[in-house]
Scaffold this motif. Structure first.
Motif, PDB file in Angstrom:
ATOM      1  N   ALA A   1       0.861  -1.179   0.000  1.00  0.00           N
ATOM      2  CA  ALA A   1       0.000   0.000   0.000  1.00  0.00           C
ATOM      3  C   ALA A   1       0.901   1.233   0.000  1.00  0.00           C
ATOM      4  O   ALA A   1       1.994   1.214   0.566  1.00  0.00           O
ATOM      5  CB  ALA A   1      -0.921   0.012   1.215  1.00  0.00           C
TER       6      ALA A   1
ATOM      7  N   ARG B   1      -3.467  -0.118  -2.805  1.00  0.00           N
ATOM      8  CA  ARG B   1      -3.988  -0.821  -1.639  1.00  0.00           C
ATOM      9  C   ARG B   1      -3.855  -2.328  -1.854  1.00  0.00           C
ATOM     10  O   ARG B   1      -4.437  -2.882  -2.800  1.00  0.00           O
ATOM     11  CB  ARG B   1      -5.471  -0.461  -1.420  1.00  0.00           C
ATOM     12  CG  ARG B   1      -5.735   0.987  -1.138  1.00  0.00           C
ATOM     13  CD  ARG B   1      -7.191   1.222  -0.745  1.00  0.00           C
ATOM     14  NE  ARG B   1      -8.081   1.000  -1.878  1.00  0.00           N
ATOM     15  CZ  ARG B   1      -8.378   1.912  -2.792  1.00  0.00           C
ATOM     16  NH1 ARG B   1      -7.839   3.101  -2.712  1.00  0.00           N
ATOM     17  NH2 ARG B   1      -9.222   1.635  -3.774  1.00  0.00           N
ATOM     18  N   GLY B   2      -3.078  -2.964  -1.001  1.00  0.00           N
ATOM     19  CA  GLY B   2      -2.982  -4.419  -0.997  1.00  0.00           C
ATOM     20  C   GLY B   2      -2.590  -5.040  -2.325  1.00  0.00           C
ATOM     21  O   GLY B   2      -3.204  -6.013  -2.773  1.00  0.00           O
ATOM     22  N   VAL B   3      -1.555  -4.507  -2.951  1.00  0.00           N
ATOM     23  CA  VAL B   3      -1.133  -5.002  -4.263  1.00  0.00           C
ATOM     24  C   VAL B   3      -0.190  -6.197  -4.102  1.00  0.00           C
ATOM     25  O   VAL B   3       0.837  -6.106  -3.418  1.00  0.00           O
ATOM     26  CB  VAL B   3      -0.434  -3.887  -5.075  1.00  0.00           C
ATOM     27  CG1 VAL B   3       0.180  -4.446  -6.350  1.00  0.00           C
ATOM     28  CG2 VAL B   3      -1.426  -2.773  -5.396  1.00  0.00           C
TER      29      VAL B   3
ATOM     30  N   ARG C   1      -7.047  -5.755 -10.390  1.00  0.00           N
ATOM     31  CA  ARG C   1      -8.385  -6.313 -10.595  1.00  0.00           C
ATOM     32  C   ARG C   1      -8.329  -7.698 -11.215  1.00  0.00           C
ATOM     33  O   ARG C   1      -9.068  -8.608 -10.830  1.00  0.00           O
ATOM     34  CB  ARG C   1      -9.168  -5.355 -11.488  1.00  0.00           C
ATOM     35  CG  ARG C   1     -10.538  -5.851 -11.930  1.00  0.00           C
ATOM     36  CD  ARG C   1     -11.135  -4.894 -12.966  1.00  0.00           C
ATOM     37  NE  ARG C   1     -12.370  -5.409 -13.508  1.00  0.00           N
ATOM     38  CZ  ARG C   1     -13.572  -5.035 -13.115  1.00  0.00           C
ATOM     39  NH1 ARG C   1     -13.697  -4.131 -12.149  1.00  0.00           N
ATOM     40  NH2 ARG C   1     -14.652  -5.543 -13.666  1.00  0.00           N
TER      41      ARG C   1
ATOM     42  N   ARG D   1      -5.917  -1.060  -6.966  1.00  0.00           N
ATOM     43  CA  ARG D   1      -5.836  -2.503  -6.731  1.00  0.00           C
ATOM     44  C   ARG D   1      -5.620  -3.218  -8.063  1.00  0.00           C
ATOM     45  O   ARG D   1      -5.922  -2.683  -9.130  1.00  0.00           O
ATOM     46  CB  ARG D   1      -7.112  -3.028  -6.076  1.00  0.00           C
ATOM     47  CG  ARG D   1      -7.416  -2.430  -4.711  1.00  0.00           C
ATOM     48  CD  ARG D   1      -8.707  -3.015  -4.140  1.00  0.00           C
ATOM     49  NE  ARG D   1      -9.077  -2.427  -2.871  1.00  0.00           N
ATOM     50  CZ  ARG D   1      -8.606  -2.841  -1.694  1.00  0.00           C
ATOM     51  NH1 ARG D   1      -7.757  -3.866  -1.643  1.00  0.00           N
ATOM     52  NH2 ARG D   1      -8.989  -2.258  -0.572  1.00  0.00           N
TER      53      ARG D   1
END
Length: 562
Positions: free
Chosen positions: A322, A334-336, A528, A526
């Motif tokens: 993040a 965020r949260g990659v 996807r 993010r």
């Protein structure tokens, strides 16, 4: 500075002795004695004082230039060591003004402390010798000095305020002018020359207004100081003549006292001048010190050896990363979780604001992750220096990705020792060798020349990255400004590189990544979806909409609405 102070004190001593020697000459003349000795001493004092003053001026002038140079070097080095985000939050023109205009004010201010000490010593010494000659005249002199000092104490702080406002206006002028000149094509195409020039002229008028206000305050201070001294001279001359007429004061003492009064103008003027310069310098120093808020990247003069490279496993891995650009900014990522294989072409796609550029900024350590971690060859980024990480990456940015200089300077920017054969090879790989040969100066053509088009500049930047390409090649839409034939050649070049190393591409034109080994779709910071073009077209609505928006035919059957 200490030597300059000593020279100043010696010059003061020679100056203070001159009126007393003049009194000696007058007394000797009245006694009918030989004048050779006192005249010789007087001439010696003049010559020695002039030599000392010349030496001090040269010394302090050289010192001032060195202080300005030191300040400029410090600021420039800080700029290039700063975090990219901190620099980009400030107008470029203002940053330039801090180096050019603000540091220039330090020139006069640098010797002001010595000048203040010398002037203070000269003032005190002059007053003491005045007391020796006549206490009544001294009282008159002190009354005038006190009045002038009170007025100066009230006015001098206004100089600092006016100087600070003037420098702020100059910084705003530079920032707006630099931005407008950078976008001069857009300005002219929009027929906004008059509006834009008037806006910047308004900035110039603001700067002039504040500078005029500073000039008025400075002129007022000088006028008060000089007028006070002149009024004091008139008053002392009248009182002294009256006392001499009464026999309370010798004529030679009156002449010596008047010489000290005139000499008193020197220390007072020097005090005024140096206080003015100090106020301006303090205003400039305050603006320069604001740059300390710019965070710099860690820099080791002798960085530790990089962790051992490996040949298997992914070259880069992001785990739960993040990031945000400032403490009060929303999260850009965020949260990659992402794995970059050691070989192959990975394409990053998504709408504007999806976090694609932030991802590149993290890989290049322009931004540090707020949480999570990034690994290079299985080792956390924290175990690598910034230079060691960037030595493993090559980067081509989207907007005007060239640096000042010639074409050759740009091609060798990362590797100054590259041979002519290596340079020719990368030019051929981007189909630019023939174009460069057609230029009048060839590879020595300046990139400020209008002979070099925008597309050619982008290919020059790509060629620079391809020269001795490190393990990972990062391309931010490398084909945005090239024609179709050159785009195909660039794609061939990317495929060649992907066969030997990792290529990561940010694509705003999906036609450049249809044959990528893997496509990563990002949205709202993010990841996807991931997969090939065919897989994503069949399974991901966002990717399908991006494709359809660009009217690119898909390999897989498309819905009836296509």
């Amino acid at each position: 500075m200490l030597l300059g102070l000593v020279l100043g004190l010696a010059g003061n001593a020679a100056g203070l002795a001159t009126p007393m020697v003049t009194k000696w000459v007058l007394d000797t003349f009245s006694d009918g004695v030989d004048l050779a000795a006192p005249i010789s001493v007087l001439l010696a004092l003049v010559v020695v004082g002039a030599a000392i003053t010349l030496w001090q001026w040269i010394l302090l002038g050289t010192l001032a230039e060195r202080i300005v140079l030191d300040a400029r070097m410090s600021i420039i080095r800080r700029y290039f060591r700063a975090r990219v985000g901190d620099l980009q939050r400030r107008p470029t023109g203002e940053l330039v003004t801090r180096v050019t205009s603000d540091t220039g004010l330090l020139h006069e201010a640098s010797g002001s402390l010595i000048g203040l000490i010398n002037a203070g010593v000269g003032l005190i010494g002059t007053l003491i010798l005045m007391a020796v000659l006549d206490l009544t005249l001294l009282a008159c002199t002190l009354a005038a000095v006190i009045v002038v000092s009170v007025l100066m104490a009230v006015l001098l702080p206004k100089i600092s305020v006016a100087q600070t406002a003037a420098q702020d206006s100059v910084g705003k002028l530079g920032a707006n002018l630099e931005g407008s000149l950078r976008a001069i094509r857009t300005v002219k195409a929009s027929r906004a020359e008059t509006r834009q020039s008037e806006q910047i002229v308004g900035n110039a008028r603001d700067a002039a207004t504040h500078s005029i206000r500073a000039a008025r305050v400075t002129a007022t201070v000088w006028t008060i100081s000089w007028s006070g001294i002149n009024l004091a001279v008139i008053m002392i001359l009248a009182v002294g003549a009256w006392r001499a007429h009464l026999g309370l004061l010798e004529i030679s003492s009156l002449v010596a006292f008047l010489l000290y009064v005139f000499q008193l103008m020197g220390p007072i003027s020097e005090l005024t001048q140096n206080l003015t310069a100090l106020q301006a310098g303090m205003a400039a120093a305050g603006r320069i010190n604001e740059l300390s808020a710019i965070e710099v990247e860690p820099h080791d003069e002798a960085p530790a050896p990089a962790p051992r490279r490996v040949t298997d496993g992914p070259v880069l891995r992001l785990e739960g990363v993040a990031a945000r650009y400032s403490a009060d900014a929303p999260q850009a990522l965020r949260g990659v979780d992402l794995v970059i294989p050691r070989r192959g072409h990975t394409a990053i796609v998504g709408p504007s604001g999806a976090g694609k550029t932030t991802l590149f900024s993290l890989l290049l350590r322009f931004v540090e992750p707020e949480s999570g971690r990034i690994l290079l060859d299985g080792e956390p980024y924290a175990s690598w220096s910034h230079e060691a990480v960037r030595a493993r990456l090559a980067y081509v940015e989207q907007e005007t990705p060239v640096v000042p200089g010639t074409i050759g300077d740009n091609l060798r920017f990362t590797h100054p020792d590259a041979t002519d054969e290596e340079v020719r090879a990368v030019l051929r790989s981007v189909h630019l060798d023939d174009k460069i040969d057609e230029l009048p100066e060839g590879i020595d053509t300046s990139l400020s020349s209008t002979d070099v088009s925008g597309g050619q500049r982008q290919r020059i930047a790509l060629a620079r990255a391809l020269l001795r390409t490190p393990d990972v090649l990062l391309l931010d839409e490398a084909t945005a400004q090239v024609d179709g034939l050159t785009e195909a050649a660039v794609q061939d070049c990317i495929r060649d590189r992907a066969s030997a190393g990792a290529v990561v591409t940010i694509a705003h034109r999906l036609s450049t990544v249809l044959d990528a080994d893997r496509i990563v779709v990002m949205e709202d910071g993010r990841i996807r979806a991931q997969g090939t073009h065919a897989e994503l077209y069949a399974s991901d609505d966002l990717y399908r909409r991006l494709v359809e928006a660009l009217r690119i035919a898909a390999d897989q059957p498309a819905p009836a609405t296509v």
